[in-house]
Design a protein around this motif. Structure first.
Motif, PDB file in Angstrom:
ATOM      1  N   LEU A 124      39.621  13.877  44.096  1.00 54.53           N
ATOM      2  CA  LEU A 124      39.970  12.716  43.459  1.00 54.53           C
ATOM      3  C   LEU A 124      40.643  12.574  42.149  1.00 54.53           C
ATOM      4  O   LEU A 124      41.626  11.965  41.980  1.00 54.53           O
ATOM      5  CB  LEU A 124      38.718  11.646  43.549  1.00 54.53           C
TER       6      LEU A 124
ATOM      7  N   VAL B  52      49.830   4.200  46.196  1.00 50.58           N
ATOM      8  CA  VAL B  52      48.227   4.254  46.663  1.00 50.58           C
ATOM      9  C   VAL B  52      47.610   2.965  46.385  1.00 50.58           C
ATOM     10  O   VAL B  52      46.918   2.236  47.078  1.00 50.58           O
ATOM     11  CB  VAL B  52      47.608   5.241  45.879  1.00 50.58           C
TER      12      VAL B  52
ATOM     13  N   ARG C 207      45.455   1.098  49.058  1.00 50.10           N
ATOM     14  CA  ARG C 207      44.552   0.087  48.466  1.00 50.10           C
ATOM     15  C   ARG C 207      44.437  -1.175  49.439  1.00 50.10           C
ATOM     16  O   ARG C 207      43.440  -1.789  49.915  1.00 50.10           O
ATOM     17  CB  ARG C 207      44.536  -0.183  47.046  1.00 50.10           C
TER      18      ARG C 207
ATOM     19  N   LEU D 149      47.920  12.565  50.132  1.00 47.09           N
ATOM     20  CA  LEU D 149      46.859  11.903  50.489  1.00 47.09           C
ATOM     21  C   LEU D 149      45.893  12.756  51.477  1.00 47.09           C
ATOM     22  O   LEU D 149      44.599  12.325  51.233  1.00 47.09           O
ATOM     23  CB  LEU D 149      47.395  10.555  51.143  1.00 47.09           C
TER      24      LEU D 149
ATOM     25  N   VAL E 169      41.870  11.519  51.576  1.00 46.41           N
ATOM     26  CA  VAL E 169      41.995   9.933  51.703  1.00 46.41           C
ATOM     27  C   VAL E 169      42.262   9.778  53.008  1.00 46.41           C
ATOM     28  O   VAL E 169      42.207   8.620  53.479  1.00 46.41           O
ATOM     29  CB  VAL E 169      43.162   9.582  50.510  1.00 46.41           C
ATOM     30  N   THR E 170      43.083  10.642  53.839  1.00 50.13           N
ATOM     31  CA  THR E 170      43.548  10.491  55.057  1.00 50.13           C
ATOM     32  C   THR E 170      43.452  11.616  56.065  1.00 50.13           C
ATOM     33  O   THR E 170      43.159  12.486  55.446  1.00 50.13           O
ATOM     34  CB  THR E 170      45.149   9.939  55.142  1.00 50.13           C
TER      35      THR E 170
ATOM     36  N   ILE F 161      42.459   6.286  57.435  1.00 44.11           N
ATOM     37  CA  ILE F 161      42.276   5.974  56.020  1.00 44.11           C
ATOM     38  C   ILE F 161      40.938   6.307  55.955  1.00 44.11           C
ATOM     39  O   ILE F 161      39.939   5.594  56.301  1.00 44.11           O
ATOM     40  CB  ILE F 161      42.782   5.007  55.350  1.00 44.11           C
TER      41      ILE F 161
ATOM     42  N   LYS G 246      37.825   5.727  52.978  1.00 45.07           N
ATOM     43  CA  LYS G 246      37.405   5.189  51.727  1.00 45.07           C
ATOM     44  C   LYS G 246      36.729   6.183  50.672  1.00 45.07           C
ATOM     45  O   LYS G 246      35.662   6.482  51.044  1.00 45.07           O
ATOM     46  CB  LYS G 246      36.638   3.862  51.817  1.00 45.07           C
ATOM     47  N   PRO G 247      37.421   6.644  49.524  1.00 39.97           N
ATOM     48  CA  PRO G 247      36.934   7.526  48.751  1.00 39.97           C
ATOM     49  C   PRO G 247      35.631   6.846  48.122  1.00 39.97           C
ATOM     50  O   PRO G 247      35.763   5.575  47.684  1.00 39.97           O
ATOM     51  CB  PRO G 247      37.934   8.050  47.680  1.00 39.97           C
TER      52      PRO G 247
ATOM     53  N   ILE H 295      41.987   3.936  44.221  1.00 40.66           N
ATOM     54  CA  ILE H 295      41.243   4.957  44.975  1.00 40.66           C
ATOM     55  C   ILE H 295      39.991   4.377  45.839  1.00 40.66           C
ATOM     56  O   ILE H 295      39.685   4.899  46.857  1.00 40.66           O
ATOM     57  CB  ILE H 295      40.910   6.329  44.365  1.00 40.66           C
TER      58      ILE H 295
END
Length: 200
Positions: free
Chosen positions: A86, A103, A108, A156, A161-162, A171, A173-174, A196
Motif C-alpha cells: 500500500l 484510484v 474509491r 492495482l 487492491v484487485t 476490488i 478494500k485495503p 485507498i
C-alpha cells in the motif's frame, strides 16, 4: 504545492514493488541517492534486462520514494507485506497524479457505493472524462490509453487492491497498518488515504 500535469509516462512503467522495497532498505542503511544510482549502474541491483531499463526503473522508483517524506522509511520497514504494498501504491499515486485520480475517483467511489467490481468499461469512461477535461489527455491515441489501462490494472492487482480477472476485476478494500494510517494523516495525505480506504 502545485499539482503536476497528467502524463502518459506510465505506459513504460510497472508497479516495481520489490525494487521499491530495495530502495527503501538501502536508504535505511544510510545510502545516498547518488550511491544507489551508482550501485544500480555497476551491479544491476534490480536485475534489469538492459542498462536502459535499469536506469528507467531507478528513475521511476526513486521518484516515487522521494514523493513521500523520508519519515516513512522506518514505518514501512516495520509494516507487514500488505501495508508495504500500500505504501508503494500511495507513492505511485503521488508520483503519477493521473493514477492517483483514477484510484480516488474510480476505485474509491466503487468501494463507497459497495460495488466490488472494476470493469474495463469503467476505466474507458474514466479516460473519456479526462479527455474532455484535459487538453493534453485529449491528444492521446487510443493505443496510449489502452496501454495505460493495462499498466494501471496491473498496478492495482500487484498492490493487492484487485484480483486479475480478464474483464471485470474484484476490488478488495485495503486495510492499511494503523502506523501507516497515522503517518499519512500527519503528512496531510488525506486524498491518498481516502482513496485507498474507500471512504468519503
Amino acid at each position: 504545492m502545485n499539482r503536476k500535469d497528467y502524463s502518459a509516462g506510465a505506459v513504460k512503467h510497472a508497479f516495481w514493488f520489490m525494487e521499491f522495497r530495495k530502495v527503501v532498505s538501502l536508504r535505511l542503511e544510510g545510502k545516498t541517492w547518488e550511491e544507489i544510482k551508482q550501485l544500480n549502474e555497476n551491479e544491476n541491483i534490480f536485475g534489469a534486462p538492459t542498462k536502459l531499463r535499469a536506469t528507467q526503473i531507478f528513475n521511476t522508483v526513486s521518484a516515487r520514494v522521494k514523493s513521500l517524506d523520508d519519515s516513512f522509511y522506518p514505518i514501512f520497514d516495520a509494516c507487514d507485506l500488505a501495508s508495504q504494498k500500500l505504501f508503494a501504491l500511495v507513492a505511485a499515486m503521488t508520483y503519477d497524479v493521473l493514477f492517483g485520480d483514477l484510484v480516488y475517483e474510480l476505485v474509491r467511489e466503487k468501494m463507497i457505493i459497495g460495488s466490488n467490481e472494476l470493469a474495463d468499461s469503467d476505466l474507458r469512461i474514466f479516460f473519456k472524462d479526462k479527455q474532455q477535461q484535459d487538453d493534453k489527455v485529449a491528444k492521446w491515441t487510443e493505443a496510449t490509453i489502452k496501454k495505460l489501462m493495462v499498466t494501471y490494472k496491473s498496478m492495482l492487482f500487484e498492490a493487492g487492491v484487485t484480483n486479475k480477472a480478464k474483464d471485470i476485476r474484484e476490488i478488495y478494500k485495503p486495510l492499511p497498518d494503523p502506523a501507516m494510517e497515522g503517518w499519512m494523516k500527519e503528512q496531510g495525505m488525506m486524498y491518498q488515504l481516502k482513496a485507498i480506504m474507500g471512504v468519503r
